[in-house]
Write an enzyme that holds these catalytic residues in place. Structure first.
Site, mmCIF file in Angstrom:
data_model
loop_
_atom_site.group_PDB
_atom_site.id
_atom_site.type_symbol
_atom_site.label_atom_id
_atom_site.label_comp_id
_atom_site.label_asym_id
_atom_site.label_seq_id
_atom_site.Cartn_x
_atom_site.Cartn_y
_atom_site.Cartn_z
ATOM 1 N N TYR A 108 -1.548 -0.888 10.836
ATOM 2 C CA TYR A 108 -1.844 -1.495 9.532
ATOM 3 C C TYR A 108 -0.677 -1.265 8.567
ATOM 4 C CZ TYR A 108 -3.529 -1.756 4.742
ATOM 5 O OH TYR A 108 -3.630 -2.039 3.393
ATOM 6 N N LYS B 166 2.308 -3.844 6.636
ATOM 7 C CA LYS B 166 2.690 -3.884 5.213
ATOM 8 C C LYS B 166 4.206 -3.692 5.067
ATOM 9 C CE LYS B 166 -1.338 -4.566 3.418
ATOM 10 N NZ LYS B 166 -1.635 -5.867 2.813
ATOM 11 N N SER C 269 0.834 -1.194 0.000
ATOM 12 C CA SER C 269 0.000 0.000 0.000
ATOM 13 C C SER C 269 0.870 1.245 0.000
ATOM 14 C CB SER C 269 -0.858 -0.023 1.264
ATOM 15 O OG SER C 269 -1.408 1.239 1.501
HETATM 16 P P1 NAD Z 1 -10.923 -7.145 1.415
HETATM 17 O O1 NAD Z 1 -11.111 -7.128 2.891
HETATM 18 O O2 NAD Z 1 -12.103 -6.940 0.545
HETATM 19 O O3 NAD Z 1 -10.210 -8.518 0.980
HETATM 20 C C1 NAD Z 1 -9.338 -9.216 1.830
HETATM 21 C C2 NAD Z 1 -9.789 -10.657 1.840
HETATM 22 O O4 NAD Z 1 -8.911 -11.414 2.685
HETATM 23 C C3 NAD Z 1 -11.198 -10.853 2.383
HETATM 24 O O5 NAD Z 1 -11.943 -11.662 1.484
HETATM 25 C C4 NAD Z 1 -11.008 -11.543 3.731
HETATM 26 O O6 NAD Z 1 -12.076 -12.417 4.036
HETATM 27 C C5 NAD Z 1 -9.703 -12.274 3.486
HETATM 28 N N1 NAD Z 1 -8.903 -12.547 4.693
HETATM 29 C C6 NAD Z 1 -8.548 -11.685 5.675
HETATM 30 N N2 NAD Z 1 -7.802 -12.308 6.597
HETATM 31 C C7 NAD Z 1 -7.668 -13.592 6.190
HETATM 32 C C8 NAD Z 1 -7.010 -14.726 6.716
HETATM 33 N N3 NAD Z 1 -6.345 -14.675 7.876
HETATM 34 N N4 NAD Z 1 -7.073 -15.896 6.036
HETATM 35 C C9 NAD Z 1 -7.759 -15.985 4.872
HETATM 36 N N5 NAD Z 1 -8.408 -14.944 4.326
HETATM 37 C C10 NAD Z 1 -8.367 -13.752 4.973
HETATM 38 O O7 NAD Z 1 -9.774 -6.079 1.087
HETATM 39 P P2 NAD Z 1 -9.269 -5.524 -0.317
HETATM 40 O O8 NAD Z 1 -9.637 -4.100 -0.395
HETATM 41 O O9 NAD Z 1 -9.655 -6.423 -1.411
HETATM 42 O O10 NAD Z 1 -7.710 -5.581 -0.060
HETATM 43 C C11 NAD Z 1 -6.904 -6.665 -0.496
HETATM 44 C C12 NAD Z 1 -5.468 -6.412 -0.063
HETATM 45 O O11 NAD Z 1 -5.024 -5.174 -0.596
HETATM 46 C C13 NAD Z 1 -5.290 -6.322 1.449
HETATM 47 O O12 NAD Z 1 -4.071 -6.957 1.796
HETATM 48 C C14 NAD Z 1 -5.194 -4.838 1.690
HETATM 49 O O13 NAD Z 1 -4.435 -4.529 2.837
HETATM 50 C C15 NAD Z 1 -4.505 -4.363 0.427
HETATM 51 N N6 NAD Z 1 -4.780 -2.949 0.114
HETATM 52 C C16 NAD Z 1 -6.071 -2.524 -0.001
HETATM 53 C C17 NAD Z 1 -6.324 -1.181 -0.263
HETATM 54 C C18 NAD Z 1 -7.749 -0.678 -0.350
HETATM 55 O O14 NAD Z 1 -7.949 0.528 -0.197
HETATM 56 N N7 NAD Z 1 -8.756 -1.500 -0.609
HETATM 57 C C19 NAD Z 1 -5.263 -0.279 -0.428
HETATM 58 C C20 NAD Z 1 -3.961 -0.761 -0.335
HETATM 59 C C21 NAD Z 1 -3.715 -2.100 -0.059
#
Ligand code: NAD
Ligand code: UDP
Length: 333
Positions: free
Chosen positions: A146, A150, A122
């Site tokens: 958080y 990362k 991120s």
């Molecule tokens: P999201 O919460 O929609 O998806 C994450 C998924 O991981 C979910 O389906 C959740 O059920 C699953 N999960 C969480 N912990 C778990 C575990 N211990 N075992 C198995 N599954 C697990 O989030 P997203 O927005 O799709 O983000 C995906 C990734 O991208 C994350 O790592 C997040 O930190 C990163 N990210 C997201 C953003 C954003 O703004 N959406 C920005 C930068 C980075």
């Protein structure tokens, strides 16, 4: 190739599954559904006409994970907790889920001799920017647990590659993912009150919330509200496909996925209002703790390293976010 996708039922993961399936890959999704619904995967199958292998499991369950990824060629690792405020309140949960979970994943990959990995990082790893646009060589530091998870994971990946330079690792630093698939079948479905701007605006537009709180109006930006680099989730998903395709040699490379354009909160409110033909009532609230004034990418490395650049503009992002919200007023439920 067969791609093992942790967190593939989530917002970015489900859109990436569409890209992978539409480009001839097989997909194995491993997700504990802690922040997602299996309905998203069913809809991915509807969009693509292809089947997904889905395993419900936690990435911290190393034996289940090791078994589940057998026969896969590469891993895209989305699974993790992502709410900044919650991470301040529950740091141990965040370190356990994100860092401990990633350690389990990496060990399982070693056991299965899978050494190709795309990781969701991120822009939060840049902290409060010293200079803009943000390049990948900007100093790394974060201001909340958080972000710290990362950064720790990035460091683990760099150390891992130093110890064994046969790994092929792409670290993708996302800016602000928004929007939804053009079908309106999959999109962002926050479980509680949305933390992020675009899903909050979408819920105001559909009438689920009375008004938006704009956090701060006196930042040193063009209209005083915070500026971010919003990127369409389908462009982001495509970036994962390009990253995977570019991983043909050992490396550990970090790449920004952003558009390079910064929009203010008011820019987004106005664009969303235009796209949805709804008024978005808002009130000016105090600054949100930990927020920075402005953050946007220099996306040029993504272009040279993986041949990717974002294609969709803010109007398209708002149009598609509204399309999903209006077709699914209560999300996947
Ligand atoms: P999201 O919460 O929609 O998806 C994450 C998924 O991981 C979910 O389906 C959740 O059920 C699953 N999960 C969480 N912990 C778990 C575990 N211990 N075992 C198995 N599954 C697990 O989030 P997203 O927005 O799709 O983000 C995906 C990734 O991208 C994350 O790592 C997040 O930190 C990163 N990210 C997201 C953003 C954003 O703004 N959406 C920005 C930068 C980075
Ligand atoms: N924001 C806002 N009201 C909200 C949510 C966000 O004014 O209800 C602002 C926030 O202060 C920031 C921008 O919108 O300037 C993007 O916030 P978001 O939480 O979506 O992303 P991040 O802060 O993680 O970049």
């Amino acid at each position: 190739m067969t791609i093992f996708v942790t967190g593939g039922a989530g917002y970015i993961g489900s859109h990436t599954c569409v890209e992978l399936l539409q480009n001839g890959h097989n997909v194995v999704v491993y997700d504990n559904l802690s922040n997602s619904s299996v309905e998203a995967l069913k809809r991915v199958e509807t969009i693509t006409g292809k089947l997904i292998t889905f395993i419900i499991g936690d990435i911290r369950d190393e034996s289940s994970l090791t078994q589940a990824m057998q026969g896969c060629d590469a891993v895209i690792h989305f699974a993790g907790l992502k709410a900044v405020g919650e991470s301040v309140a529950k740091p141990l949960e965040y370190y356990d889920n994100n860092v401990q979970g990633t350690l389990c994943l990496l060990r399982s990959m070693q056991t299965n001799s899978i050494k190709t990995l795309v990781f969701s990082s991120s822009a939060t790893v840049y902290g409060d920017p010293e200079s803009l646009p943000l390049r990948e060589d900007h100093p790394l530091r974060t201001t909340n647990p958080y972000g710290q998870t990362k950064l720790v994971i990035e460091d683990i990946l760099r150390d891992l590659y130093r110890s064994d330079n046969t790994w092929q690792i792409m670290i993708l630093r996302y800016f602000n993912p928004v929007g939804a698939h053009e079908s309106g079948l999959i999109g962002e479905d926050p479980q509680d009150i949305p933390n992020n701007l675009m899903p909050f605006i979408a819920q105001v537009a559909i009438g689920r919330r009375e008004n938006l709180n704009i956090f701060g109006e006196n930042y040193p930006t063009h209209d005083g509200t915070g500026v971010r680099d919003y990127i369409h989730v389908v462009d982001l998903a495509h970036g994962h496909l390009k990253a995977l395709e570019a991983l043909t040699s050992p490396q550990c490379t970090a790449i920004n996925l952003g558009t390079g354009i910064g929009y203010s909160v008011l820019d987004v409110v106005n664009a969303f209002s235009k796209a949805s033909q709804q008024s978005i009532p808002y009130i000016i609230a105090p600054r949100r703790e930990g927020d920075i004034a402005a953050c946007y990418a220099d996306p040029s490395k993504a272009n040279t390293a993986i041949g990717w650049s974002a294609k969709r503009n803010l109007d398209q992002m708002c149009h598609d976010a509204w399309n999903f919200q209006s077709k699914n007023p209560t999300g996947y439920k």
